[in-house]
Motif scaffolding. Structure first.
Motif, PDB file in Angstrom:
ATOM      1  N   GLY A  84      21.028 -19.730  -5.580  1.00 38.93           N
ATOM      2  CA  GLY A  84      20.337 -19.996  -4.325  1.00 38.93           C
ATOM      3  C   GLY A  84      20.154 -21.485  -4.099  1.00 38.93           C
ATOM      4  N   ARG A  85      19.206 -21.808  -3.234  1.00 35.44           N
ATOM      5  CA  ARG A  85      18.911 -23.203  -2.882  1.00 35.44           C
ATOM      6  C   ARG A  85      17.420 -23.449  -3.002  1.00 35.44           C
ATOM      7  NH1 ARG A  85      23.160 -25.656  -0.135  1.00 35.44           N
ATOM      8  NH2 ARG A  85      24.815 -24.232   0.437  1.00 35.44           N
ATOM      9  N   LEU A  86      17.073 -24.690  -3.272  1.00 35.85           N
ATOM     10  CA  LEU A  86      15.683 -25.069  -3.450  1.00 35.85           C
ATOM     11  C   LEU A  86      15.491 -26.463  -2.881  1.00 35.85           C
ATOM     12  CD1 LEU A  86      12.958 -24.348  -4.998  1.00 35.85           C
ATOM     13  CD2 LEU A  86      13.869 -25.769  -6.823  1.00 35.85           C
ATOM     14  N   ARG A  87      14.423 -26.636  -2.134  1.00 32.57           N
ATOM     15  CA  ARG A  87      14.023 -27.981  -1.696  1.00 32.57           C
ATOM     16  C   ARG A  87      12.778 -28.336  -2.481  1.00 32.57           C
ATOM     17  NH1 ARG A  87      13.884 -30.171   4.335  1.00 32.57           N
ATOM     18  NH2 ARG A  87      15.954 -30.727   3.653  1.00 32.57           N
ATOM     19  N   ILE A  88      12.797 -29.484  -3.117  1.00 34.22           N
ATOM     20  CA  ILE A  88      11.656 -29.932  -3.895  1.00 34.22           C
ATOM     21  C   ILE A  88      11.224 -31.301  -3.387  1.00 34.22           C
ATOM     22  CG2 ILE A  88      13.162 -30.790  -5.734  1.00 34.22           C
ATOM     23  CD1 ILE A  88      10.890 -30.111  -7.728  1.00 34.22           C
ATOM     24  N   ASP A  95      17.229 -31.743  -2.096  1.00 37.43           N
ATOM     25  CA  ASP A  95      17.800 -30.417  -1.885  1.00 37.43           C
ATOM     26  C   ASP A  95      18.704 -30.093  -3.065  1.00 37.43           C
ATOM     27  OD1 ASP A  95      16.660 -29.725   0.640  1.00 37.43           O
ATOM     28  OD2 ASP A  95      17.997 -31.189   1.568  1.00 37.43           O
ATOM     29  N   LEU A  96      18.459 -28.938  -3.680  1.00 33.66           N
ATOM     30  CA  LEU A  96      19.226 -28.497  -4.838  1.00 33.66           C
ATOM     31  C   LEU A  96      19.900 -27.175  -4.527  1.00 33.66           C
ATOM     32  CD1 LEU A  96      16.460 -29.087  -7.549  1.00 33.66           C
ATOM     33  CD2 LEU A  96      18.355 -30.625  -7.009  1.00 33.66           C
ATOM     34  N   GLU A  97      21.078 -26.977  -5.083  1.00 33.37           N
ATOM     35  CA  GLU A  97      21.747 -25.688  -5.008  1.00 33.37           C
ATOM     36  C   GLU A  97      22.142 -25.288  -6.422  1.00 33.37           C
ATOM     37  OE1 GLU A  97      26.214 -26.936  -3.743  1.00 33.37           O
ATOM     38  OE2 GLU A  97      24.701 -27.018  -2.161  1.00 33.37           O
ATOM     39  N   ALA A  98      22.759 -24.136  -6.559  1.00 39.28           N
ATOM     40  CA  ALA A  98      23.110 -23.628  -7.881  1.00 39.28           C
ATOM     41  C   ALA A  98      23.797 -24.695  -8.717  1.00 39.28           C
ATOM     42  CB  ALA A  98      24.006 -22.400  -7.752  1.00 39.28           C
ATOM     43  N   GLY A 115       2.851 -36.919 -13.964  1.00 41.33           N
ATOM     44  CA  GLY A 115       1.822 -37.343 -13.032  1.00 41.33           C
ATOM     45  C   GLY A 115       2.232 -37.418 -11.579  1.00 41.33           C
ATOM     46  N   VAL A 116       3.447 -36.966 -11.231  1.00 37.41           N
ATOM     47  CA  VAL A 116       3.913 -37.053  -9.844  1.00 37.41           C
ATOM     48  C   VAL A 116       3.752 -35.694  -9.164  1.00 37.41           C
ATOM     49  CG1 VAL A 116       5.885 -37.523  -8.341  1.00 37.41           C
ATOM     50  CG2 VAL A 116       5.523 -38.909 -10.400  1.00 37.41           C
ATOM     51  N   LYS A 117       3.083 -35.692  -7.997  1.00 36.41           N
ATOM     52  CA  LYS A 117       2.913 -34.458  -7.233  1.00 36.41           C
ATOM     53  C   LYS A 117       4.282 -33.932  -6.814  1.00 36.41           C
ATOM     54  CE  LYS A 117      -1.506 -35.784  -5.196  1.00 36.41           C
ATOM     55  NZ  LYS A 117      -2.194 -36.092  -3.927  1.00 36.41           N
ATOM     56  N   HIS A 118       4.423 -32.603  -6.862  1.00 34.15           N
ATOM     57  CA  HIS A 118       5.670 -31.981  -6.419  1.00 34.15           C
ATOM     58  C   HIS A 118       5.392 -30.587  -5.881  1.00 34.15           C
ATOM     59  CE1 HIS A 118       5.153 -31.211 -10.715  1.00 34.15           C
ATOM     60  NE2 HIS A 118       5.855 -30.101 -10.581  1.00 34.15           N
ATOM     61  N   ARG A 119       6.302 -30.138  -5.019  1.00 37.44           N
ATOM     62  CA  ARG A 119       6.180 -28.848  -4.331  1.00 37.44           C
ATOM     63  C   ARG A 119       7.578 -28.314  -4.122  1.00 37.44           C
ATOM     64  NH1 ARG A 119       5.664 -26.385   0.973  1.00 37.44           N
ATOM     65  NH2 ARG A 119       3.639 -25.365   1.195  1.00 37.44           N
ATOM     66  N   MET A 120       7.790 -27.020  -4.364  1.00 43.01           N
ATOM     67  CA  MET A 120       9.114 -26.402  -4.233  1.00 43.01           C
ATOM     68  C   MET A 120       9.084 -25.345  -3.149  1.00 43.01           C
ATOM     69  SD  MET A 120       9.938 -25.780  -8.231  1.00 43.01           S
ATOM     70  CE  MET A 120       9.307 -26.935  -9.427  1.00 43.01           C
ATOM     71  N   VAL A 121      10.156 -25.264  -2.363  1.00 39.71           N
ATOM     72  CA  VAL A 121      10.228 -24.268  -1.293  1.00 39.71           C
ATOM     73  C   VAL A 121      11.658 -23.745  -1.177  1.00 39.71           C
ATOM     74  CG1 VAL A 121      10.588 -26.003   0.529  1.00 39.71           C
ATOM     75  CG2 VAL A 121       9.642 -23.772   1.121  1.00 39.71           C
ATOM     76  N   ASN A 122      11.770 -22.458  -0.892  1.00 42.53           N
ATOM     77  CA  ASN A 122      13.065 -21.852  -0.604  1.00 42.53           C
ATOM     78  C   ASN A 122      13.189 -21.751   0.908  1.00 42.53           C
ATOM     79  OD1 ASN A 122      15.300 -20.274  -0.169  1.00 42.53           O
ATOM     80  ND2 ASN A 122      14.718 -18.650  -1.576  1.00 42.53           N
ATOM     81  N   GLU A 123      13.934 -22.666   1.490  1.00 39.47           N
ATOM     82  CA  GLU A 123      14.147 -22.657   2.942  1.00 39.47           C
ATOM     83  C   GLU A 123      15.432 -21.942   3.322  1.00 39.47           C
ATOM     84  OE1 GLU A 123      13.890 -26.771   4.123  1.00 39.47           O
ATOM     85  OE2 GLU A 123      11.704 -26.732   4.061  1.00 39.47           O
ATOM     86  N   GLY A 124      16.119 -21.390   2.329  1.00 40.52           N
ATOM     87  CA  GLY A 124      17.373 -20.691   2.584  1.00 40.52           C
ATOM     88  C   GLY A 124      17.167 -19.241   2.949  1.00 40.52           C
ATOM     89  N   ASP A 125      18.276 -18.486   2.975  1.00 40.08           N
ATOM     90  CA  ASP A 125      18.205 -17.073   3.332  1.00 40.08           C
ATOM     91  C   ASP A 125      18.556 -16.160   2.161  1.00 40.08           C
ATOM     92  OD1 ASP A 125      20.893 -17.677   3.246  1.00 40.08           O
ATOM     93  OD2 ASP A 125      21.291 -17.128   5.330  1.00 40.08           O
ATOM     94  N   GLU A 126      18.595 -16.717   0.948  1.00 41.85           N
ATOM     95  CA  GLU A 126      18.813 -15.907  -0.244  1.00 41.85           C
ATOM     96  C   GLU A 126      17.821 -16.316  -1.328  1.00 41.85           C
ATOM     97  OE1 GLU A 126      22.370 -17.007  -2.756  1.00 41.85           O
ATOM     98  OE2 GLU A 126      22.808 -18.272  -1.031  1.00 41.85           O
ATOM     99  N   ARG A 127      17.628 -15.461  -2.288  1.00 43.48           N
ATOM    100  CA  ARG A 127      16.699 -15.704  -3.396  1.00 43.48           C
ATOM    101  C   ARG A 127      17.123 -16.955  -4.175  1.00 43.48           C
ATOM    102  NH1 ARG A 127      16.631 -10.719  -6.698  1.00 43.48           N
ATOM    103  NH2 ARG A 127      14.903 -10.175  -5.328  1.00 43.48           N
ATOM    104  N   ALA A 128      16.145 -17.784  -4.511  1.00 41.24           N
ATOM    105  CA  ALA A 128      16.381 -18.946  -5.375  1.00 41.24           C
ATOM    106  C   ALA A 128      15.906 -18.587  -6.778  1.00 41.24           C
ATOM    107  CB  ALA A 128      15.630 -20.168  -4.862  1.00 41.24           C
ATOM    108  N   GLN A 129      16.749 -18.844  -7.753  1.00 36.61           N
ATOM    109  CA  GLN A 129      16.412 -18.592  -9.150  1.00 36.61           C
ATOM    110  C   GLN A 129      16.473 -19.915  -9.897  1.00 36.61           C
ATOM    111  OE1 GLN A 129      19.400 -15.368  -9.470  1.00 36.61           O
ATOM    112  NE2 GLN A 129      17.660 -14.175 -10.227  1.00 36.61           N
ATOM    113  N   VAL A 130      15.377 -20.226 -10.589  1.00 35.53           N
ATOM    114  CA  VAL A 130      15.199 -21.545 -11.188  1.00 35.53           C
ATOM    115  C   VAL A 130      14.752 -21.385 -12.642  1.00 35.53           C
ATOM    116  CG1 VAL A 130      13.844 -23.681 -11.010  1.00 35.53           C
ATOM    117  CG2 VAL A 130      14.523 -22.460  -8.928  1.00 35.53           C
TER     118      VAL A 130
END
Length: 143
Positions: A68-72, A80-83, A92-107
């Protein structure tokens, strides 16, 4: 020969945690396998799901996208990351992950080194509605 017993851990062996979003499974940790230098696991995000913003004061986080795809967002930078892509989140760095795609993201993720105590390892800076009172995933234990 190893003094620590070898233990295979699969997703069905640990409870899912959805407190911060998605399906987080802490697979390899001090609690599950007696690790002393870090912990790791898996994250599944369905389309539209996200992991709330947080930081790790003592650990770097290594993120590898299996499918899948992941935006972090790491600090102010969007990645933007893909398979088969990976990225490191500095300590110490703030981070947030979101799946903005149309398929399941597996990480797959790994954090190291361990915090001095499990409750110091993760600082939430955002909360899912109705989930802030759920317990954090069990990571630590007697080392």
């Amino acid at each position: 020969m190893t003094s620590t017993p070898v233990r295979k851990v699969g997703p069905a062996d640990v409870a899912p945690n959805r407190r911060r979003g998605g399906d987080v499974r802490i697979l390899l940790s001090p609690r599950t396998v007696g690790s002393t230098s870090g912990f790791g696991g898996s994250l599944t995000l369905e389309p539209g799901e996200y992991v709330c913003e947080h930081l790790h004061p003592y650990s770097e986080e290594f993120v590898y996208v299996v499918g899948g795809r992941l935006r972090i967002r790491i600090g102010e930078e969007l990645v933007d990351l893909e398979a088969h892509d990976s990225v490191m989140v500095p300590k110490g760095v703030k981070h947030r992950m979101v799946n903005e795609g149309d398929e399941r993201a597996q990480v797959i993720f790994h954090l190291a080194p361990l915090a001095p105590r499990p409750e110091l390892g993760h600082v939430d800076t955002e909360f899912l509605p109705g989930r802030s009172d759920e317990p954090a995933p069990p990571v630590g234990g007697v080392r």
